[in-house]
Each structure stands twice: as C-alpha cells, then as structure tokens.
Design an enzyme around this catalytic site. Structure first.
Site, PDB file in Angstrom:
ATOM      1  N   GLY A 241      -8.805   2.525  -7.160  1.00  0.00           N
ATOM      2  CA  GLY A 241      -8.831   1.199  -6.049  1.00  0.00           C
ATOM      3  C   GLY A 241      -7.681   0.392  -6.046  1.00  0.00           C
ATOM      4  N   GLU A 263      -6.115   4.510 -11.222  1.00  0.00           N
ATOM      5  CA  GLU A 263      -5.555   5.116  -9.942  1.00  0.00           C
ATOM      6  C   GLU A 263      -5.525   4.010  -8.765  1.00  0.00           C
ATOM      7  OE1 GLU A 263      -4.200   8.169  -9.429  1.00  0.00           O
ATOM      8  OE2 GLU A 263      -4.868   9.297 -11.151  1.00  0.00           O
ATOM      9  N   CYS A 297      -3.897   5.758  -0.350  1.00  0.00           N
ATOM     10  CA  CYS A 297      -2.886   5.262  -1.395  1.00  0.00           C
ATOM     11  C   CYS A 297      -1.626   5.768  -1.321  1.00  0.00           C
ATOM     12  CB  CYS A 297      -3.703   5.573  -2.581  1.00  0.00           C
ATOM     13  SG  CYS A 297      -4.037   7.117  -3.134  1.00  0.00           S
TER      14      CYS A 297
HETATM   15  P1  NAD Z   1     -11.245  -2.110  -4.107  1.00  0.00           P
HETATM   16  O1  NAD Z   1     -10.272  -2.174  -5.191  1.00  0.00           O
HETATM   17  O2  NAD Z   1     -11.810  -3.251  -3.350  1.00  0.00           O
HETATM   18  O3  NAD Z   1     -12.500  -1.397  -4.635  1.00  0.00           O
HETATM   19  C1  NAD Z   1     -12.361   0.147  -5.252  1.00  0.00           C
HETATM   20  C2  NAD Z   1     -13.705   0.054  -6.325  1.00  0.00           C
HETATM   21  O4  NAD Z   1     -13.497  -0.781  -7.048  1.00  0.00           O
HETATM   22  C3  NAD Z   1     -15.007  -0.242  -5.366  1.00  0.00           C
HETATM   23  O5  NAD Z   1     -15.960   0.658  -5.698  1.00  0.00           O
HETATM   24  C4  NAD Z   1     -15.382  -1.608  -5.799  1.00  0.00           C
HETATM   25  O6  NAD Z   1     -16.533  -1.972  -5.874  1.00  0.00           O
HETATM   26  C5  NAD Z   1     -14.770  -1.651  -7.506  1.00  0.00           C
HETATM   27  N1  NAD Z   1     -14.358  -2.692  -8.032  1.00  0.00           N
HETATM   28  C6  NAD Z   1     -14.011  -4.064  -7.324  1.00  0.00           C
HETATM   29  N2  NAD Z   1     -13.290  -4.864  -8.123  1.00  0.00           N
HETATM   30  C7  NAD Z   1     -14.089  -4.516  -9.430  1.00  0.00           C
HETATM   31  C8  NAD Z   1     -14.265  -5.282 -10.569  1.00  0.00           C
HETATM   32  N3  NAD Z   1     -13.852  -6.191 -11.038  1.00  0.00           N
HETATM   33  N4  NAD Z   1     -14.933  -4.490 -11.538  1.00  0.00           N
HETATM   34  C9  NAD Z   1     -15.293  -3.141 -11.418  1.00  0.00           C
HETATM   35  N5  NAD Z   1     -15.233  -2.560 -10.013  1.00  0.00           N
HETATM   36  C10 NAD Z   1     -14.617  -3.235  -9.244  1.00  0.00           C
HETATM   37  O7  NAD Z   1     -10.480  -0.910  -3.251  1.00  0.00           O
HETATM   38  P2  NAD Z   1     -10.636  -0.246  -1.845  1.00  0.00           P
HETATM   39  O8  NAD Z   1     -10.605  -1.350  -0.739  1.00  0.00           O
HETATM   40  O9  NAD Z   1     -12.302   0.445  -1.876  1.00  0.00           O
HETATM   41  O10 NAD Z   1      -9.676   1.022  -1.733  1.00  0.00           O
HETATM   42  C11 NAD Z   1      -8.453   0.701  -1.327  1.00  0.00           C
HETATM   43  C12 NAD Z   1      -7.459   0.555  -2.501  1.00  0.00           C
HETATM   44  O11 NAD Z   1      -7.678   1.787  -3.451  1.00  0.00           O
HETATM   45  C13 NAD Z   1      -6.067   0.639  -2.001  1.00  0.00           C
HETATM   46  O12 NAD Z   1      -5.273  -0.144  -2.900  1.00  0.00           O
HETATM   47  C14 NAD Z   1      -5.531   2.161  -2.495  1.00  0.00           C
HETATM   48  O13 NAD Z   1      -4.270   2.224  -2.490  1.00  0.00           O
HETATM   49  C15 NAD Z   1      -6.514   2.454  -3.521  1.00  0.00           C
HETATM   50  N6  NAD Z   1      -6.765   3.639  -3.957  1.00  0.00           N
HETATM   51  C16 NAD Z   1      -5.805   4.461  -4.786  1.00  0.00           C
HETATM   52  C17 NAD Z   1      -5.829   5.872  -5.066  1.00  0.00           C
HETATM   53  C18 NAD Z   1      -5.055   6.386  -6.006  1.00  0.00           C
HETATM   54  O14 NAD Z   1      -5.728   7.531  -6.540  1.00  0.00           O
HETATM   55  N7  NAD Z   1      -4.033   5.743  -6.839  1.00  0.00           N
HETATM   56  C19 NAD Z   1      -6.742   6.437  -4.266  1.00  0.00           C
HETATM   57  C20 NAD Z   1      -7.456   5.982  -3.333  1.00  0.00           C
HETATM   58  C21 NAD Z   1      -7.256   4.511  -3.109  1.00  0.00           C
END
Ligand code: NAD
Length: 509
Positions: A241, A263, A297
C-alpha cells in the site's frame, strides 16, 4: 471511438452476484463494509465487517493450523497451490469480472491480473520441490554444517485496492508452499474480489485434504490491519500500500520484533536517450503512464527525455493522449477506466494545481470525462505536465495518471534525476547504446529495485523478485529467492566424530 455509455449500477450488481453465485461465494448482507464500483460510483452490496473478536479467532485458528501444516511435506503442500491454480484457470473470466467491477481495470488488464495469479501458482508449485538449503564446509574434522529453511508461522497479508487479487496470490501461493498459513486483510474497497479468492482457496483445500484454516479472510478497514501488526502470533506482516501505511505498520511490527515485508509506493521514471527508438518508447510510455488510469505502484510518473529528442517524443505522446479512449472498462475499445474514488480525483486535481503553481505547464489532458453520465464516478484524462526541476509535487506519488516531463543533457544528470526522489521502485531507460543501458543498470545507475531497458516501468512478470528500495520499503515478493522471507533459517552443526573439537582452535578442559 470514445465510449460514452456506461453500464448501470444494477447491471454491474447483477453481474457481480452472478459471478459470486458461480463461485458459491454469495455473502450474507451485513454492515461495516460497502462493496462499490468505480465504474458508476454506485453501491453494490453491504457486507458484515469482521469484528475484532472474530479477527482474533481467525489468527488463533490460522496459528493452530500452522502447527500441523508446517509438518506436511512441501511437495504435498504444493498440491494445494496446484489445485488453486487450476481453479483460477477455470474461473479466470469470473474473477476478472470482479476486478473490473471493483477496481475499474479494463478487461485485458483484469484478465492479466488473474493470469499473474495463475503464473505465481505455477511458480510456487515448482518452488515446493526447491526450498533449498546449503551445506557449508566446516573447519572442524568430522563435522557437517548445514542450513535448512523451515516454515515461519502465520503470515498477515495487508493489500491495496489496485491489485485486489494478484498481490494476495503472490503472498499466499508462496507462503502456503513454505508451510505458513495466511490471514488476509484486503483493501476495504475490494471485498467481493477477496471473497471470491478466499472461496476458491477453500475449495482447493477441501479437494486436496488441506485444512481450511490455512487461510482466513478479514473484511474491514485499517483497524484489522493494525490488529495483524500488533499480534505476536503473526510472524510476518506482508503489507502492500501507500508509504503512509508502511510508516505506520513497519514500526508497530518492529516494536514486537516481528518481521515485515513492505511493498509501498513508487515514483517511477523513464529516461529517453538520443538513440532511442521513439515509436517504441512512446508506446511503452503511454501504457506505463496512462494504463490502469495511473493506478499501479509501477506507473510511470516522471519522464526524463534528452533535450535533442524531447520535442519529437512529446509530439508522439500528446497525439496519443488526445486519442486515448476513456470510459467503461468492460468496453473492449476502452484503454483508460475510472479512478477508484472521488478522493483519488481530488488528489489528481490538487497535484495538477500545485504543479501549475510551481511553474509547470499542462501539455495534455487533466480534464474530467463522463461527469454528466455518472456524477459519482471519476473518469480523468491522463495528463502530461512539463516541469523544471524536481522540488515540489514531483517528489510525491499522486495515485492518478499524471506524467511530469523534464529534459536532460548528460546521462549522469539523467541518472541523478532518476534517483533524486524518496521512492525507489521501478525505472527504465530507452536507448540503443549498450554502454548507456549497462551504466543505467549498473551499481552506479538506477537505485531502484526494478531497472528496465527498452520497456516501460510497469508490467513485471512472475519469476523476478518484485519490490523497491528507500521509501518503497525494501521488500521483495513473488520470484527469485523472495520465498526466503516466508521461512526461518536454521543453521545446524553436526559432530559425527568421536572427539570434541572447538571452533577457532579454542582449547578447554
Ligand atoms: P493504502 O495504503 O490506503 O491501503 C493499503 C492497505 O493498507 C489497505 O488494506 C488498508 O486498509 C491498509 N491500511 C491502511 N493504513 C493502515 C494502518 N495504519 N495499519 C494497517 N493497515 C492499514 O493504499 P491503497 O490506496 O489501497 O493503494 C495504493 C497504494 O499502494 C499506492 O501507494 C501504491 O503505490 C501502493 N502499492 C504498492 C505496491 C507494491 O508492490 N510496491 C503494489 C500495489 C500498490
């Protein structure tokens, strides 16, 4: 042809329910989690969120299952993953439907996401017979020194909306053959896709005689993710995320000396050198920057073009951007689907306003489409912005299709620009000069986890380790030896002589 009609929310709900019925995964209605579709912005179903008590029970059950699963021989564990791969082949179109409905991906990308799940299953099945350790030369006579990889424990998987199924499969297929069990907290934005994946794995478990509790699903918001981060029974938290999320999860897990695999976000650049094939570069750049509506990402966010070719390249790009079909992701003609939410659209508007205030010049796109047809959906025209320098908004990952363009004179300057952001996920160079390509991929070249030559920054394949450096979190998943993160290493010294020999010639007694 610009698709201007969108399916109705009712039609999308029926389509989703048909898929769930075929998978025997129709959920009971409840409250706490709302399934919705970015195609219209409409709500599909209200589902029950997992309570904290139920989440606690899920971790306990997964932990109990681990104690037996770890003793099942790895090639037998591979049979479960092989069956999962077969079921994914059978239901490829079904699962892709849910990915399109919930994440808004165009058809070929949604099918590609399921293909990636199939590929990781194949990879993991092979891995189930290749979890190799080493034998190390001992300095002592009559001694054998070995390294063996053992199952680790419960893996908590936290995943993002934009790969609602593949990221789960990357983690789960590998964790299962490694002898771990999994508790999954998917994005709250994609619960139906998660239910479908969970159901397919449960079927595979039933059919191969594996315990059901090798996998448990938690539906809900970040609070459930925090629960995984804090629970000492969760040996590894694999979290995908935003950097914001990783900053919160990383220290929480570290505080209890748990392991993390992070990631996180990227801010990926492509360098286009004077010798580049500009037609090839332009095609690769349009897919990498505008594909998936800029919501990968690995999306290309920064273009660093040599000043001699920047003009010709930008002509190609602005012309291609002007013709991009934006709209219903189920329409085969569409290349750019919706942004996930109104907040994502606000973030894009804010980034474009900030870039302009910082001296940037909008060269293409940036507008909103289909606002009349679907006021609650957000279809954005992918944008190109000419910038000078990388000080302000260019340093941030805005999860939307904005490509910032700058020029360079020497390759050293381009490499420095590539590396001068806080994130370190993916990078590309377009060149026909072997020396330039080698320098870009060398120790003094790109500092990213992924370094490509003559292809774009996005669209990695299974087989290579996936992940990035710096604020991207340092984790590696899916290919190569990424499986080691899901196992614990034990070093064993066996004395098969009848004498006690101490290391380093120490004498005692
Ligand atoms: P996000 O960070 O808002 O959420 C991702 C996940 O984390 C969700 O399931 C959310 O509920 C959980 N989450 C959020 N805050 C948390 C906390 N404090 N504690 C525990 N869990 C928590 O991301 P998004 O908007 O769903 O996705 C987009 C982001 O993900 C972009 O920044 C993208 O680059 C990244 N991403 C990275 C990869 C990689 O492999 N590097 C792959 C896909 C997406």
């Amino acid at each position: 042809a610009l698709p201007s009609t969108l399916p109705s929310t009712d039609a999308l709900r029926r389509r989703a329910l048909d898929v769930l019925a075929r998978l025997d995964a129709v959920p009971a209605e409840g409250h706490g989690v709302r399934a919705r579709t970015p195609i219209t912005g409409g709500s599909l179903l209200d589902l029950a969120a997992t309570t904290a008590d139920a989440a606690e029970e899920a971790v306990a059950a997964a932990h109990a299952a681990f104690l037996t699963w770890r003793a099942v021989p790895a090639p037998r564990r591979g049979e479960l993953v092989r069956r999962l791969g077969d079921l994914l082949r059978e239901h490829k179109a079904d699962l892709a439907d849910l990915v399109t409905i919930e994440a808004g991906k165009i058809r070929s990308e949604a099918l590609g996401e399921v293909q990636e799940m199939i590929d990781i299953c194949d990879f993991a099945v092979g891995l189930s017979r290749q979890l190799y350790g080493r034998t190390i030369a001992s300095e002592r006579p009559g001694h054998r020194l070995t390294e063996t990889w053992h199952p680790l424990g419960v893996v908590g998987v936290i995943s993002a909306f934009n790969f609602p199924a593949a990221v789960w499969a990357w983690n789960t297929a590998v964790a299962l053959v490694c002898g771990d069990t999994v508790v999954w907290k998917p994005s709250e934005l994609t619960p139906l896709t998660a239910l479908a994946c969970d159901r397919l794995l449960a079927r595979a478990a039933d059919e191969t005689g594996a315990p059901r509790e090798v996998h448990r699903l938690l539906l809900g918001d970040r609070v459930l993710g925090e629960l995984l981060a804090d629970d000492p029974r969760v040996a590894l938290v694999s979290a995908t995320g935003s950097v914001r999320m990783g900053r919160q999860v990383g220290p929480r897990v570290a505080a209890r000396f748990g392991r993390t695999l992070l990631e996180l976000g990227g801010n990926n650049a492509a360098v286009v050198a004077p010798s580049a094939d500009l037609d090839l570069a332009a095609s690769a750049i349009v897919f990498a920057a505008a594909g998936t509506a800029g919501q990968r990402c690995t999306t290309l966010r920064r273009l660093i073009a040599h000043e001699d070719v920047a003009g010709a390249l930008l002509d190609r790009l602005t012309s291609a951007y002007g013709r991009l079909p934006i709209g219903d992701p189920f329409d085969d003609a569409t290349l750019v689907g919706p942004l996930i939410t109104g907040q994502a659209h606000d973030a894009m508007r804010h980034a474009l306003d900030t870039a302009r205030a910082e001296g940037g010049k909008l060269l293409a796109g940036g507008g909103r489409r289909l606002a009349q047809a679907a006021p609650a959906a957000f279809y954005a025209e992918p944008a190109i912005v000419r910038v000078e320098g990388q000080n302000g908004i260019v340093r941030e990952e805005t999860f939307a299709p904005i490509l910032y363009v700058q020029t360079y004179r020497t390759l050293d300057e381009a490499i420095a620009l590539n590396n001068a952001v806080p994130q370190g996920l993916s990078s590309s160079v377009f060149t026909r000069d072997v020396g330039e390509a080698e320098l870009f991929t060398s120790a003094t070249g790109s500092d990213c986890g992924i370094v490509n030559v003559n292809i774009g920054t996005s669209g990695a394949e299974i087989g290579g380790a996936f992940g990035g450096e710096k604020e991207t979190g340092g984790g590696r998943e899916s290919g190569s030896d990424a499986w080691r993160a899901y196992m614990r290493r034990s070093t064993a010294t066996v004395n098969y002589s009848d004498r006690l020999t101490l290391a380093q010639n120490v004498s005692f007694l």
